[in-house]
Design a protein around this motif. Structure first.
Motif, PDB file in Angstrom:
ATOM      1  N   SER A  63       5.237 -17.838  14.931  1.00 22.27           N
ATOM      2  CA  SER A  63       5.611 -18.175  13.557  1.00 22.27           C
ATOM      3  C   SER A  63       5.225 -17.100  12.549  1.00 22.27           C
ATOM      4  O   SER A  63       5.757 -17.070  11.435  1.00 22.27           O
ATOM      5  N   VAL A  64       4.294 -16.204  12.914  1.00 21.03           N
ATOM      6  CA  VAL A  64       3.853 -15.175  11.964  1.00 21.03           C
ATOM      7  C   VAL A  64       4.094 -13.766  12.462  1.00 21.03           C
ATOM      8  O   VAL A  64       3.878 -12.798  11.715  1.00 21.03           O
ATOM      9  N   LYS A  65       4.523 -13.641  13.689  1.00 22.66           N
ATOM     10  CA  LYS A  65       4.741 -12.319  14.274  1.00 22.66           C
ATOM     11  C   LYS A  65       5.707 -11.524  13.404  1.00 22.66           C
ATOM     12  O   LYS A  65       6.706 -12.054  12.927  1.00 22.66           O
ATOM     13  N   ASP A  66       5.410 -10.260  13.204  1.00 26.83           N
ATOM     14  CA  ASP A  66       6.209  -9.327  12.401  1.00 26.83           C
ATOM     15  C   ASP A  66       6.056  -9.536  10.899  1.00 26.83           C
ATOM     16  O   ASP A  66       6.649  -8.790  10.108  1.00 26.83           O
ATOM     17  N   ARG A  67       5.294 -10.543  10.486  1.00 27.63           N
ATOM     18  CA  ARG A  67       5.026 -10.750   9.064  1.00 27.63           C
ATOM     19  C   ARG A  67       3.543 -10.592   8.730  1.00 27.63           C
ATOM     20  O   ARG A  67       3.208 -10.128   7.641  1.00 27.63           O
ATOM     21  N   PHE A  68       2.684 -10.989   9.630  1.00 26.43           N
ATOM     22  CA  PHE A  68       1.239 -10.941   9.417  1.00 26.43           C
ATOM     23  C   PHE A  68       0.627  -9.836  10.281  1.00 26.43           C
ATOM     24  O   PHE A  68       1.104  -9.563  11.382  1.00 26.43           O
ATOM     25  N   THR A  69      -0.459  -9.250   9.773  1.00 25.41           N
ATOM     26  CA  THR A  69      -1.202  -8.242  10.526  1.00 25.41           C
ATOM     27  C   THR A  69      -2.693  -8.541  10.436  1.00 25.41           C
ATOM     28  O   THR A  69      -3.240  -8.646   9.333  1.00 25.41           O
ATOM     29  N   ILE A  70      -3.323  -8.655  11.589  1.00 26.63           N
ATOM     30  CA  ILE A  70      -4.766  -8.857  11.647  1.00 26.63           C
ATOM     31  C   ILE A  70      -5.433  -7.507  11.872  1.00 26.63           C
ATOM     32  O   ILE A  70      -4.927  -6.663  12.627  1.00 26.63           O
ATOM     33  N   SER A  71      -6.557  -7.288  11.193  1.00 24.10           N
ATOM     34  CA  SER A  71      -7.298  -6.043  11.369  1.00 24.10           C
ATOM     35  C   SER A  71      -8.775  -6.310  11.095  1.00 24.10           C
ATOM     36  O   SER A  71      -9.134  -7.379  10.574  1.00 24.10           O
ATOM     37  N   ARG A  72      -9.584  -5.349  11.433  1.00 21.95           N
ATOM     38  CA  ARG A  72     -11.021  -5.502  11.223  1.00 21.95           C
ATOM     39  C   ARG A  72     -11.638  -4.154  10.900  1.00 21.95           C
ATOM     40  O   ARG A  72     -11.152  -3.106  11.340  1.00 21.95           O
ATOM     41  N   ASP A  73     -12.718  -4.215  10.137  1.00 21.33           N
ATOM     42  CA  ASP A  73     -13.522  -3.039   9.841  1.00 21.33           C
ATOM     43  C   ASP A  73     -14.932  -3.346  10.315  1.00 21.33           C
ATOM     44  O   ASP A  73     -15.683  -4.053   9.636  1.00 21.33           O
ATOM     45  N   ASN A  74     -15.273  -2.829  11.471  1.00 22.35           N
ATOM     46  CA  ASN A  74     -16.581  -3.144  12.051  1.00 22.35           C
ATOM     47  C   ASN A  74     -17.721  -2.535  11.244  1.00 22.35           C
ATOM     48  O   ASN A  74     -18.853  -3.024  11.314  1.00 22.35           O
ATOM     49  N   THR A  75     -17.465  -1.494  10.484  1.00 20.21           N
ATOM     50  CA  THR A  75     -18.519  -0.907   9.652  1.00 20.21           C
ATOM     51  C   THR A  75     -18.872  -1.801   8.470  1.00 20.21           C
ATOM     52  O   THR A  75     -19.966  -1.702   7.916  1.00 20.21           O
ATOM     53  N   LYS A  76     -17.930  -2.666   8.094  1.00 19.66           N
ATOM     54  CA  LYS A  76     -18.152  -3.584   6.968  1.00 19.66           C
ATOM     55  C   LYS A  76     -18.287  -5.029   7.429  1.00 19.66           C
ATOM     56  O   LYS A  76     -18.408  -5.927   6.586  1.00 19.66           O
ATOM     57  N   ALA A  77     -18.226  -5.244   8.751  1.00 18.77           N
ATOM     58  CA  ALA A  77     -18.300  -6.608   9.294  1.00 18.77           C
ATOM     59  C   ALA A  77     -17.280  -7.519   8.607  1.00 18.77           C
ATOM     60  O   ALA A  77     -17.599  -8.644   8.210  1.00 18.77           O
ATOM     61  N   THR A  78     -16.077  -7.026   8.483  1.00 19.19           N
ATOM     62  CA  THR A  78     -15.043  -7.755   7.749  1.00 19.19           C
ATOM     63  C   THR A  78     -13.755  -7.825   8.563  1.00 19.19           C
ATOM     64  O   THR A  78     -13.332  -6.845   9.174  1.00 19.19           O
ATOM     65  N   LEU A  79     -13.160  -8.996   8.514  1.00 20.02           N
ATOM     66  CA  LEU A  79     -11.879  -9.275   9.155  1.00 20.02           C
ATOM     67  C   LEU A  79     -10.843  -9.456   8.065  1.00 20.02           C
ATOM     68  O   LEU A  79     -11.140 -10.015   7.001  1.00 20.02           O
ATOM     69  N   TYR A  80      -9.626  -9.018   8.345  1.00 19.50           N
ATOM     70  CA  TYR A  80      -8.538  -9.132   7.362  1.00 19.50           C
ATOM     71  C   TYR A  80      -7.317  -9.802   7.988  1.00 19.50           C
ATOM     72  O   TYR A  80      -7.106  -9.750   9.193  1.00 19.50           O
ATOM     73  N   LEU A  81      -6.507 -10.383   7.103  1.00 18.15           N
ATOM     74  CA  LEU A  81      -5.192 -10.865   7.504  1.00 18.15           C
ATOM     75  C   LEU A  81      -4.227 -10.492   6.391  1.00 18.15           C
ATOM     76  O   LEU A  81      -4.275 -11.076   5.301  1.00 18.15           O
ATOM     77  N   GLN A  82      -3.377  -9.520   6.659  1.00 15.17           N
ATOM     78  CA  GLN A  82      -2.337  -9.130   5.716  1.00 15.17           C
ATOM     79  C   GLN A  82      -1.126 -10.013   5.973  1.00 15.17           C
ATOM     80  O   GLN A  82      -0.593 -10.020   7.091  1.00 15.17           O
ATOM     81  N   MET A  83      -0.707 -10.733   4.953  1.00 13.04           N
ATOM     82  CA  MET A  83       0.396 -11.671   5.096  1.00 13.04           C
ATOM     83  C   MET A  83       1.538 -11.233   4.190  1.00 13.04           C
ATOM     84  O   MET A  83       1.371 -11.191   2.967  1.00 13.04           O
ATOM     85  N   ASN A  84       2.652 -10.908   4.789  1.00 10.09           N
ATOM     86  CA  ASN A  84       3.838 -10.478   4.045  1.00 10.09           C
ATOM     87  C   ASN A  84       4.958 -11.495   4.205  1.00 10.09           C
ATOM     88  O   ASN A  84       4.941 -12.309   5.125  1.00 10.09           O
ATOM     89  N   SER A  85       5.917 -11.419   3.309  1.00  8.52           N
ATOM     90  CA  SER A  85       7.092 -12.297   3.372  1.00  8.52           C
ATOM     91  C   SER A  85       6.684 -13.750   3.556  1.00  8.52           C
ATOM     92  O   SER A  85       7.193 -14.455   4.433  1.00  8.52           O
TER      93      SER A  85
END
Length: 125
Positions: A63-85
């Motif tokens: 349902s989110v493939k090609d619209r959402f991107t998960i990423s992480r920055d281990n130096t900041k101990a932070t997880l992200y979710l970029q949600m488009n469209s």
């Protein structure tokens, strides 16, 4: 014990973009499998995206493939979710989760031991 704090949820219009963040308290963040789940009113919690310890592997629900991107920055101990469209069907409380087991095909809800309190995303049509 791992504490997770999500942020970034808002009310937006269909087609807009949002980026969610999740800050972890763990010193061993780079050893954790991380994931985003969501729960809409009256529905079960749904797996959205999962990312491996090093960020090299990820899983997305159809349902989110090609619209959402998960990423992480281990130096900041932070997880992200970029949600488009964004779509009205994306309306839900979004939860960040941490676990220690990477499963081929994406770790499931049962693989995650620590959960955040959630952040509300509302998409208006």
């Amino acid at each position: 014990q791992v504490q997770l704090v999500e942020s970034g949820g808002e009310t937006v219009q269909a087609g807009d973009s949002l980026r969610l963040s999740c800050v972890a308290s763990a010193r061993t963040f780079s050893n954790l499998v991380m994931g985003w789940f969501r729960q809409a009113p009256g529905k079960d919690r749904e797996r959205v995206a999962i990312i491996s310890w090093d960020g090299d592997s990820s899983y997305y629900s159809d349902s989110v493939k090609d619209r959402f991107t998960i990423s992480r920055d281990n130096t900041k101990a932070t997880l992200y979710l970029q949600m488009n469209s964004l779509k009205p069907d994306d309306t839900a409380v979004y939860y960040c989760a941490a676990g220690s087991f990477w499963r081929t095909g994406g770790s499931t809800e049962q693989d995650f031991q620590f959960w955040g309190q959630g952040t509300q995303v509302t998409v208006l049509s």
